[in-house]
Design an enzyme around this catalytic site. Structure first.
Site, PDB file in Angstrom:
ATOM      1  N   GLY A  23       0.830  -1.205   0.000  1.00  0.00           N
ATOM      2  CA  GLY A  23       0.000   0.000   0.000  1.00  0.00           C
ATOM      3  C   GLY A  23       0.863   1.253   0.000  1.00  0.00           C
ATOM      4  N   PHE A  24       0.278   2.371   0.400  1.00  0.00           N
ATOM      5  CA  PHE A  24       1.011   3.638   0.373  1.00  0.00           C
ATOM      6  C   PHE A  24       2.269   3.579   1.232  1.00  0.00           C
ATOM      7  CE2 PHE A  24      -3.175   5.363  -0.943  1.00  0.00           C
ATOM      8  CZ  PHE A  24      -2.765   6.011  -2.080  1.00  0.00           C
ATOM      9  N   GLY A  25       2.174   2.982   2.424  1.00  0.00           N
ATOM     10  CA  GLY A  25       3.344   2.881   3.284  1.00  0.00           C
ATOM     11  C   GLY A  25       4.408   1.995   2.670  1.00  0.00           C
TER      12      GLY A  25
ATOM     13  N   GLU B 126     -18.229  10.047  -0.379  1.00  0.00           N
ATOM     14  CA  GLU B 126     -17.871  10.181  -1.794  1.00  0.00           C
ATOM     15  C   GLU B 126     -18.664   9.202  -2.647  1.00  0.00           C
ATOM     16  OE1 GLU B 126     -13.659  12.433  -1.401  1.00  0.00           O
ATOM     17  OE2 GLU B 126     -13.520  10.330  -2.002  1.00  0.00           O
TER      18      GLU B 126
ATOM     19  N   GLN C 163      -1.611  10.056   3.589  1.00  0.00           N
ATOM     20  CA  GLN C 163      -0.452  10.888   3.917  1.00  0.00           C
ATOM     21  C   GLN C 163       0.427  10.354   5.052  1.00  0.00           C
ATOM     22  OE1 GLN C 163       1.395  13.298   2.670  1.00  0.00           O
ATOM     23  NE2 GLN C 163       0.196  13.137   0.799  1.00  0.00           N
TER      24      GLN C 163
END
Lengths: 448, 448
Positions: free
Chosen positions: A25-27, A183, A330
């Site tokens: 994932g992002f990490g 969303e 983030q």
């Protein structure tokens, strides 16, 4: 037949320190990118072979984007400039800090450092019935499955005799008023207004009800009260039925019952109500709190200096973030990048640098010209300017992510027009045999 | 739970003649387009909700394109300018010429004219074992399933202990040397050369064998002997192992045995060996020959003046085409357009016009600068010019089909670069529980 026992991890031996990253994932991808070089051997495990840009997953569910617009194969992301990087699409079954090994479905691997970057999974709070009948939205197959369910419901609503059953096909209940729920609700409202009336000329889509159910007293609870209030107004303007302070008691695939007794008949309950850490076996209970690993300011899991956790699965208590960092991209990105730096410090026997989160703010989109943004220093944007900010941020990150201008142009084109060309009903998994309409789907596909 | 018996077709009554079209392929969409207007009510049934540009389906299987590049929702194709057009995603179970009704899973519908445009389905020649273990390539889910199978095989080949099992994962056997088999083989060869070595740096792809097996004495038997010979040479240049005059005896999911006794160990047998007409129940056996409906020059099924068949499912014997027209898109498109004209003649009591096939030629692509074309008047092209012709024709038809320049630009971009970004392993159906590696796939997905 090929058995799992015939497989082995097949990672080359090395004299360099070996970093094992669990999760792409992002990490995971950010720590791997920054570790590139000659100092480490990097091994990444993930059950999927792709990295997903999950903030846009709801667009796959509402047929705005195809999976390839938001997902990128991990092997491709790390194919050329990354020396001694090894990806294996395999499930990790545990960590053994005593022997310093990671166990997978196909064997064990010794590590020098292991980074847990597994993120979260849907949390049904122990309700097996909801888990069975509701639609989650965490993975690409979930999004494709939900898309097929929505489109199939419209097809069936167009052919149903009983008006009450038709209504239950046209009632979409989203549980969870966080970013995903909000969303998704906004995107469904746009679909109802701009796409579906053209596709189903004989149907009255004013009867399609989109419910957004939240247990707390406001939508987008992680954002500011100002943005919550604006979002609620936007959602009401596009015709979303919002139910605050409302908890789900049960759902049997036909009727959702709320605590308090109110009921809604629906064939589609979307579960965006909560997540829990996707933990890995092998660490003692005291290393975790609320399903996340307790880490110090260097992302080391408490008591295990060679075991790190980053992103959603990490629980770093700081003065500014006593409940840990928000569960968005983030902190994962920043912790990943920061941890790479600290791993270099470790092998060079230099002092470690504590992680400090740089809060860039948060954004949510409800529809055209309808978005909210919380910026640092208590600034709040809304309307057109927040919408432009949302677009800019997502385009900026997608450029970095995809690195393909033409794909991006395609995305922008699809996003700005209502020409969603991807309303294909392709069930990725038929794993829910007894959900609404599966008898029909199975007979259509000659699967019975 | 929503039962099929609660559904009804819900087609509005009409005083206009009702045309029922079974199938949204090339034939079906072209007759529907040309019937647009005030003279007919048009009802289309298809089990899928999309029209596919099947000549490019193999590109989905080899991760060159995503499904939305080659498939378009039928409701979207017919949404605005088409008055009194009604699509229902429902399976047709029979035609009853006596009562002039079409039966579907959810009820019957009276017709004035019915058009059978159901095309073909995979033909396993009665071999249930091959049907069970092989991978067909007829539908979008087939292509996604095959793509996942190929990528999963490479992932597993990278982790296997036994070199013999590894080889069986790297042996891809394509049965059928027609256009699908040839184009798929060519595309796999490009993948092997340009994509896979980057993705799997530790693997030796010179060990990946692609076999193309054909029962007749040449590849592309529907094309000219000249083009067959050129194609064979091209395929050998890109390293395809061609086996002509070879028939499959059996395949147990592990080993394919050919008539004559030769065996190849493979986990992936792709079945492109034959098709049979996807017939609809209700017409007597004498209306068919070899699984296709015998039609006169007006596409009327022999003996049933209100029942028409077009495209692959129609068998129109003419002097020039005594065995019927070739099973490609052009006859279906032309018959569809022509039939619309004749239906108008019928309701105006004008004489019917016999169908005449305008043969535009045929094309096949093996790789960059490697293509063959048979043009009218016995002209044959090959190499770069045939390749340009192939590109031009496909771009031309895709423009008409998609009507979206940017999507097209994206397609051309993906086609010309080797930047296939769509190598996502997303199993659409887990319907083959016992094929190679499914134990692994299921455990990875926690489906057990």
């Amino acid at each position: 037949m090929l058995h799992i026992k015939e497989l082995t991890l097949n990672i080359p031996d090395t004299t360099k320190p070996r970093v094992v990253i669990i999760g792409g994932g992002f990490g995971g991808i950010n720590v791997a990118r920054k570790l590139s070089g000659k100092e480490f051997q990097v091994v990444m495990f993930d059950r999927q072979n792709y990295h997903g840009f999950w903030p846009l997953l709801y667009q796959v569910a509402t047929a705005g984007l195809e999976p390839d617009a938001i997902a990128e194969p991990l092997r491709k992301m790390f194919d050329e400039d990354y020396e001694d990087f090894h990806f294996r699409q395999v499930k990790v079954t545990g960590i053994n800090p005593a022997s310093k090994t990671v166990s997978t479905l196909v064997g064990d691997l010794p590590y020098d450092f292991v980074i847990i970057a597994t993120g979260t999974k849907s949390n049904y709070f122990g309700n097996e019935q909801i888990k069975k009948y509701s639609f989650p939205l965490k993975q690409v197959p979930d999004a494709l499955n939900l898309r097929s369910q929505l489109l199939q419901s419209f097809e069936q609503a167009n052919m149903i005799k009983d008006p009450e059953v038709r209504q239950s096909l046209l009632n979409i209940v989203i549980v969870g008023g966080g970013p995903t729920g909000v969303e998704l609700a906004g995107s469904l409202a746009e679909m109802r207004k701009h796409v579906l009336p053209n596709d189903y000329p004989g149907m009255d889509f004013s009867r399609m009800n989109i419910y957004l159910v939240e247990g707390l007293d406001r939508v987008l609870p992680p954002m500011s009260p100002e943005s919550s209030a604006t979002t609620k107004r936007y959602l009401e303007e596009v015709g979303i039925n919002i139910k605050l302070n409302t908890l789900v008691e049960s759902y049997d695939g036909e009727v959702v019952t709320f605590k308090g007794g109110e009921q809604i008949k629906t064939q589609t309950l979307i579960w965006a109500a909560g997540v829990s850490g996707a933990q890995v076996a092998g660490l003692p209970p005291e290393a975790s709190e609320r399903g996340r690993y307790l880490v110090n300011h260097f992302n080391q899991v408490i008591g295990f200096p060679d075991v790190f956790a980053i992103g959603d699965i990490a629980y770093m208590k700081t003065e500014k973030w006593p409940k840990g960092h928000p569960g968005v991209a983030q902190p994962a990105i920043q912790q990943g990048q920061h941890l790479a730096k600290n791993l270099r410090h470790i092998i060079r026997r230099e002092p470690l640098e504590p992680f400090e989160y740089f809060d860039k703010g948060s954004l949510a989109i409800i529809g055209r010209n309808k978005a909210v943004a919380d910026l640092p220093k208590n600034m709040h944007l809304k309307g057109f300017i927040a919408w432009m900010a949302w677009l800019f941020v997502h385009i900026y990150y997608l450029i970095g992510f995809r690195n393909k201008l033409i794909v991006l142009a395609n995305w922008v084109y699809k996003f700005f027009t209502y020409e969603n060309g991807t309303r294909l009903i392709i069930r990725p998994f038929l794993r829910k045999d007894d959900i609404a309409g599966q008898e029909f789907v199975r007979k259509q596909a000659d699967l019975d």
